[in-house]
Design an enzyme around this catalytic site. Structure first.
Site, mmCIF file in Angstrom:
data_model
loop_
_atom_site.group_PDB
_atom_site.id
_atom_site.type_symbol
_atom_site.label_atom_id
_atom_site.label_comp_id
_atom_site.label_asym_id
_atom_site.label_seq_id
_atom_site.Cartn_x
_atom_site.Cartn_y
_atom_site.Cartn_z
ATOM 1 N N ASN A 177 0.877 -1.177 -0.019
ATOM 2 C CA ASN A 177 -0.154 -0.091 -0.065
ATOM 3 C C ASN A 177 0.931 1.121 0.085
ATOM 4 O OD1 ASN A 177 -1.885 2.134 0.512
ATOM 5 N ND2 ASN A 177 -2.406 1.689 2.596
ATOM 6 N N LYS A 205 0.131 4.320 -0.402
ATOM 7 C CA LYS A 205 -0.564 5.412 0.321
ATOM 8 C C LYS A 205 -0.355 6.666 -0.564
ATOM 9 C CE LYS A 205 -0.268 3.425 4.642
ATOM 10 N NZ LYS A 205 -0.193 3.559 6.149
ATOM 11 N N HIS A 219 -9.866 1.383 4.788
ATOM 12 C CA HIS A 219 -8.559 1.641 5.556
ATOM 13 C C HIS A 219 -8.805 2.635 6.779
ATOM 14 C CE1 HIS A 219 -4.266 2.920 6.623
ATOM 15 N NE2 HIS A 219 -4.038 1.731 5.920
ATOM 16 N N GLU A 233 -7.258 5.102 7.710
ATOM 17 C CA GLU A 233 -6.959 6.568 7.245
ATOM 18 C C GLU A 233 -8.096 7.046 6.584
ATOM 19 O OE1 GLU A 233 -3.070 5.676 5.378
ATOM 20 O OE2 GLU A 233 -2.479 5.257 7.205
ATOM 21 N N GLU A 236 -5.496 -4.636 10.989
ATOM 22 C CA GLU A 236 -4.391 -3.496 11.192
ATOM 23 C C GLU A 236 -4.910 -2.626 12.287
ATOM 24 O OE1 GLU A 236 -2.404 -2.344 6.981
ATOM 25 O OE2 GLU A 236 -4.344 -1.315 7.396
ATOM 26 N N GLY A 251 2.295 2.562 10.761
ATOM 27 C CA GLY A 251 3.232 3.602 10.532
ATOM 28 C C GLY A 251 4.073 4.022 11.894
ATOM 29 N N SER A 283 3.173 -1.826 10.324
ATOM 30 C CA SER A 283 4.699 -1.791 10.560
ATOM 31 C C SER A 283 5.332 -3.381 10.145
ATOM 32 C CB SER A 283 5.076 -1.363 12.020
ATOM 33 O OG SER A 283 4.601 -0.069 12.222
HETATM 34 P P1 PGA Z 1 2.621 0.630 7.642
HETATM 35 O O1 PGA Z 1 1.076 0.669 7.247
HETATM 36 O O2 PGA Z 1 3.126 -0.598 7.149
HETATM 37 O O3 PGA Z 1 3.557 1.750 7.327
HETATM 38 O O4 PGA Z 1 2.450 0.441 9.126
HETATM 39 C C1 PGA Z 1 0.419 -0.196 6.751
HETATM 40 C C2 PGA Z 1 -1.097 -0.175 6.354
HETATM 41 O O5 PGA Z 1 -1.562 1.222 6.771
HETATM 42 O O6 PGA Z 1 -1.722 -0.361 5.442
#
Ligand code: PGA
Length: 254
Positions: A9, A11, A95, A97, A167, A173, A213
């Site tokens: 992903n 983003k 997601h 976000e 998640e 992140g 992460s």
């Molecule tokens: P990350 O993001 O691996 O940077 O923690 C995962 C995601 O939000 O899909």
């Protein structure tokens, strides 16, 4: 267990002009693998650039969001059929976000999941609890509500194509991954919920990814857990070598 799935992903990262050289490198270095499916999800403007680069490669193309409507007066939105027209096979939905910054509701996410399946796209439904919810021991009820609301109106056959990505928001992140035990526990809960609502066979077939992460250094231990069927990788998918190493770990567990 079926094939493992590793999804990158991106983003809102990487310019469209940077997508082609990056994907070429990934394509050249990606081994052909029978037991791992790899999907990359660039931002919308890079999808038409990515499609010809990934054609005839083992890498499939995904989007990061989609509208539930078929078309018409929805300024700024992208329809499922438009994604199909660009050779997109998967779409990340719900997601955290999008739920937090863009206030996507459970109803909207459920409508998107149905629209994706109706249009031959594989939805990657994201769910997970906040730090505060975990501290209050509410993680299972939060995730249950997110899962069950998104299954509304789906038949067993249709639901088998669904991918779920657990998640935990506190792990996204932050560099703070859920431990393999914490992740496995939640994945087992999700599998039981799927069995309760859609039957054992469907629950076995739905792939449940872990996200938050994921890096080359922790992927192997996560992928070894019995109910973890792969990973949704954010930050680490922007580094080709790191992403390839994560894919290699999935391959060694498949
Ligand atoms: P990350 O993001 O691996 O940077 O923690 C995962 C995601 O939000 O899909």
């Amino acid at each position: 267990m079926g094939k493992l799935l590793v999804v990158g992903n991106w983003k809102m990262n990487r310019m469209p002009s940077e997508a082609e050289p990056f994907l070429r490198q990934l394509r050249e270095q990606m081994p052909a693998m029978q037991h791992v499916t790899v999907v990359v999800c660039p931002p919308f403007p890079s999808l038409p650039i990515a499609a010809p680069v990934l054609e005839k490669s083992p890498i499939q193309l995904g989007a990061q969001n989609m509208c539930w409507a078929r078309g018409g007066a929805f300024t700024g939105e992208v329809s499922p059929a438009m994604l199909r027209d660009l050779y997109v096979t998967h779409v990340i939905l719900g997601h955290s976000e999008r739920r937090s910054h863009f206030h996507e509701t459970l109803e909207q996410i459920a409508a998107k999941v149905r629209a994706a399946l109706d249009n031959g796209l594989i939805p990657i439904l994201c769910l997970g609890e906040t730090q505060a919810e975990r501290e209050a021991a509410r993680q299972s009820s939060v995730v249950e509500r997110q899962l069950i609301s998104a299954l509304e109106g789906l038949g067993e056959e249709q639901a088998r194509r669904l991918v779920v990505a657990y998640e935990p928001i506190w792990a996204i992140g932050t560099g703070k991954t859920a431990t393999p035990d914490q992740a496995q526990e939640m994945h087992a809960t999700l599998r039981q919920l799927l069995a309760k609502h859609l039957g054992e066979e469907t629950a076995r077939r739905v792939r449940i990814l872990y996200g938050g992460s994921v890096q080359a250094a922790n992927a192997l231990e996560l992928f070894r857990q019995p109910d973890i069927d792969g990973g949704l990788v954010g930050g680490a998918s922007l580094d080709a070598n790191e992403f390839l190493a994560i894919v290699a770990h999935a391959h060694s567990c498949a």
